[in-house]
Write a protein that holds these residues in place. Structure first.
Motif, PDB file in Angstrom:
ATOM      1  N   ALA A 161      22.269 -10.831  30.592  1.00 44.25           N
ATOM      2  CA  ALA A 161      23.055  -9.830  31.315  1.00 44.25           C
ATOM      3  C   ALA A 161      23.377  -8.678  30.374  1.00 44.25           C
ATOM      4  O   ALA A 161      23.490  -8.858  29.158  1.00 44.25           O
ATOM      5  N   ILE A 162      23.520  -7.493  30.974  1.00 46.00           N
ATOM      6  CA  ILE A 162      24.018  -6.325  30.251  1.00 46.00           C
ATOM      7  C   ILE A 162      25.466  -6.141  30.683  1.00 46.00           C
ATOM      8  O   ILE A 162      25.750  -6.023  31.880  1.00 46.00           O
ATOM      9  N   ILE A 163      26.353  -6.131  29.711  1.00 44.86           N
ATOM     10  CA  ILE A 163      27.779  -5.975  29.984  1.00 44.86           C
ATOM     11  C   ILE A 163      28.140  -4.533  29.652  1.00 44.86           C
ATOM     12  O   ILE A 163      28.156  -4.147  28.480  1.00 44.86           O
ATOM     13  N   PRO A 164      28.419  -3.708  30.666  1.00 49.04           N
ATOM     14  CA  PRO A 164      28.586  -2.277  30.434  1.00 49.04           C
ATOM     15  C   PRO A 164      29.944  -1.865  29.859  1.00 49.04           C
ATOM     16  O   PRO A 164      30.040  -0.813  29.225  1.00 49.04           O
ATOM     17  N   ASP A 165      30.992  -2.677  30.084  1.00 46.74           N
ATOM     18  CA  ASP A 165      32.311  -2.271  29.606  1.00 46.74           C
ATOM     19  C   ASP A 165      33.213  -3.494  29.426  1.00 46.74           C
ATOM     20  O   ASP A 165      32.858  -4.613  29.798  1.00 46.74           O
ATOM     21  N   LYS A 166      34.375  -3.246  28.862  1.00 41.83           N
ATOM     22  CA  LYS A 166      35.299  -4.327  28.520  1.00 41.83           C
ATOM     23  C   LYS A 166      35.808  -5.069  29.767  1.00 41.83           C
ATOM     24  O   LYS A 166      36.092  -6.254  29.709  1.00 41.83           O
ATOM     25  N   GLU A 167      35.891  -4.377  30.888  1.00 45.89           N
ATOM     26  CA  GLU A 167      36.387  -4.993  32.121  1.00 45.89           C
ATOM     27  C   GLU A 167      35.462  -6.106  32.626  1.00 45.89           C
ATOM     28  O   GLU A 167      35.895  -6.994  33.341  1.00 45.89           O
ATOM     29  N   HIS A 168      34.190  -6.053  32.277  1.00 48.00           N
ATOM     30  CA  HIS A 168      33.226  -7.070  32.704  1.00 48.00           C
ATOM     31  C   HIS A 168      32.903  -8.080  31.595  1.00 48.00           C
ATOM     32  O   HIS A 168      32.008  -8.906  31.768  1.00 48.00           O
ATOM     33  N   ALA A 169      33.609  -8.010  30.473  1.00 47.37           N
ATOM     34  CA  ALA A 169      33.259  -8.815  29.304  1.00 47.37           C
ATOM     35  C   ALA A 169      33.856 -10.220  29.328  1.00 47.37           C
ATOM     36  O   ALA A 169      33.491 -11.053  28.512  1.00 47.37           O
ATOM     37  N   LYS A 170      34.754 -10.493  30.251  1.00 40.45           N
ATOM     38  CA  LYS A 170      35.308 -11.833  30.396  1.00 40.45           C
ATOM     39  C   LYS A 170      34.827 -12.345  31.745  1.00 40.45           C
ATOM     40  O   LYS A 170      35.179 -11.799  32.781  1.00 40.45           O
ATOM     41  N   PHE A 171      33.991 -13.394  31.714  1.00 38.13           N
ATOM     42  CA  PHE A 171      33.363 -13.817  32.963  1.00 38.13           C
ATOM     43  C   PHE A 171      33.116 -15.311  32.985  1.00 38.13           C
ATOM     44  O   PHE A 171      33.099 -15.983  31.960  1.00 38.13           O
ATOM     45  N   ARG A 172      32.919 -15.796  34.205  1.00 44.84           N
ATOM     46  CA  ARG A 172      32.474 -17.167  34.449  1.00 44.84           C
ATOM     47  C   ARG A 172      31.439 -17.083  35.552  1.00 44.84           C
ATOM     48  O   ARG A 172      31.701 -16.502  36.604  1.00 44.84           O
ATOM     49  N   HIS A 225      23.672 -15.623  22.605  1.00 44.71           N
ATOM     50  CA  HIS A 225      23.390 -14.526  21.685  1.00 44.71           C
ATOM     51  C   HIS A 225      23.955 -13.244  22.286  1.00 44.71           C
ATOM     52  O   HIS A 225      23.988 -13.097  23.507  1.00 44.71           O
ATOM     53  N   TRP A 226      24.368 -12.304  21.425  1.00 43.47           N
ATOM     54  CA  TRP A 226      24.760 -10.983  21.922  1.00 43.47           C
ATOM     55  C   TRP A 226      24.338  -9.910  20.934  1.00 43.47           C
ATOM     56  O   TRP A 226      24.257 -10.138  19.737  1.00 43.47           O
ATOM     57  N   HIS A 227      24.028  -8.756  21.490  1.00 42.19           N
ATOM     58  CA  HIS A 227      23.670  -7.574  20.724  1.00 42.19           C
ATOM     59  C   HIS A 227      24.615  -6.459  21.154  1.00 42.19           C
ATOM     60  O   HIS A 227      24.629  -6.091  22.335  1.00 42.19           O
ATOM     61  N   VAL A 228      25.389  -5.945  20.213  1.00 41.46           N
ATOM     62  CA  VAL A 228      26.327  -4.862  20.501  1.00 41.46           C
ATOM     63  C   VAL A 228      25.621  -3.540  20.238  1.00 41.46           C
ATOM     64  O   VAL A 228      25.123  -3.297  19.132  1.00 41.46           O
ATOM     65  N   MET A 229      25.567  -2.697  21.270  1.00 43.37           N
ATOM     66  CA  MET A 229      24.910  -1.394  21.162  1.00 43.37           C
ATOM     67  C   MET A 229      25.987  -0.315  21.085  1.00 43.37           C
ATOM     68  O   MET A 229      26.657  -0.044  22.076  1.00 43.37           O
ATOM     69  N   PRO A 230      26.150   0.294  19.914  1.00 44.70           N
ATOM     70  CA  PRO A 230      27.206   1.291  19.750  1.00 44.70           C
ATOM     71  C   PRO A 230      26.776   2.676  20.245  1.00 44.70           C
ATOM     72  O   PRO A 230      25.595   2.937  20.442  1.00 44.70           O
ATOM     73  N   LYS A 231      27.763   3.533  20.410  1.00 47.31           N
ATOM     74  CA  LYS A 231      27.470   4.927  20.751  1.00 47.31           C
ATOM     75  C   LYS A 231      26.880   5.645  19.548  1.00 47.31           C
ATOM     76  O   LYS A 231      26.020   6.496  19.685  1.00 47.31           O
ATOM     77  N   THR A 232      27.360   5.296  18.368  1.00 44.77           N
ATOM     78  CA  THR A 232      26.801   5.839  17.135  1.00 44.77           C
ATOM     79  C   THR A 232      26.809   4.740  16.074  1.00 44.77           C
ATOM     80  O   THR A 232      27.693   3.887  16.062  1.00 44.77           O
ATOM     81  N   GLY A 233      25.812   4.706  15.248  1.00 46.99           N
ATOM     82  CA  GLY A 233      25.735   3.690  14.202  1.00 46.99           C
ATOM     83  C   GLY A 233      24.702   2.633  14.510  1.00 46.99           C
ATOM     84  O   GLY A 233      23.932   2.742  15.469  1.00 46.99           O
ATOM     85  N   LYS A 234      24.703   1.593  13.691  1.00 47.75           N
ATOM     86  CA  LYS A 234      23.671   0.566  13.835  1.00 47.75           C
ATOM     87  C   LYS A 234      24.095  -0.524  14.817  1.00 47.75           C
ATOM     88  O   LYS A 234      25.268  -0.850  14.947  1.00 47.75           O
TER      89      LYS A 234
END
Length: 167
Positions: A103-114, A140-149
């Protein structure tokens, strides 16, 4: 006296340097955030466990995935890509990984789920090595920042096993 072109070039060079410096500082600020995600995965049912006609084992599972990835989100996080993989060893390979759900989690509001779901992708082993096999489920998770690695991490949940006989 300097020409207009020379002044515009100096202003542009200064602006780009200042912007690069601000982006670097912003990217470094993510290293100081406290990240403590949590997850739990349960296998609710083994829907299907069979040997395919061309000698491969196939498994269909119903999973109950509970995760709290809110701490991964900072002001610099664009989105988080999360996936669950089954990991196991066979005589031929020391590590086999099969993606079961993502899944792609677009924001913090969707980051807590069951979520209760069957595996989104087929769990197939090349061969007939899955009977009685112990395996780990790993979030596994990959955090994609607005800027940076971009950075990645995981939570390994051991102790799962498949039945000794096909269903």
């Amino acid at each position: 006296m300097h020409s207009f072109g020379y002044r515009a070039n100096a202003l542009l060079a200064f602006s780009v340097t200042a912007l690069a410096f601000i982006c670097a500082i912003a990217s470094l600020s993510d290293n100081f955030s406290n990240q403590n995600p949590s997850a739990e995965i349960q296998i609710l049912n083994i829907n299907r466990f069979k040997k395919q006609s061309y000698e491969n084992d196939e498994v269909s599972l119903t999973l109950d995935i509970t995760a709290d990835l809110e701490s991964l989100f900072t002001w610099n996080t664009k989105q988080v890509f999360a996936f669950v993989a089954a990991e196991y060893e066979t005589p031929k390979n020391s590590l086999n990984q099969v993606s079961l759900w993502d899944a792609i989690i677009p924001d913090k509001e969707h980051a807590k789920f069951r979520i209760q779901t069957s595996n989104k992708y087929r769990f197939i082993d090349q061969g007939h090595n899955l009977r009685g096999k112990e395996f780990n489920l790993t979030l596994h998770w990959h955090v994609m920042p607005k800027t940076g690695k971009m950075f990645a991490d995981k939570i390994v949940m051991p102790g799962y096993s498949l039945p000794d006989a096909y269903k």
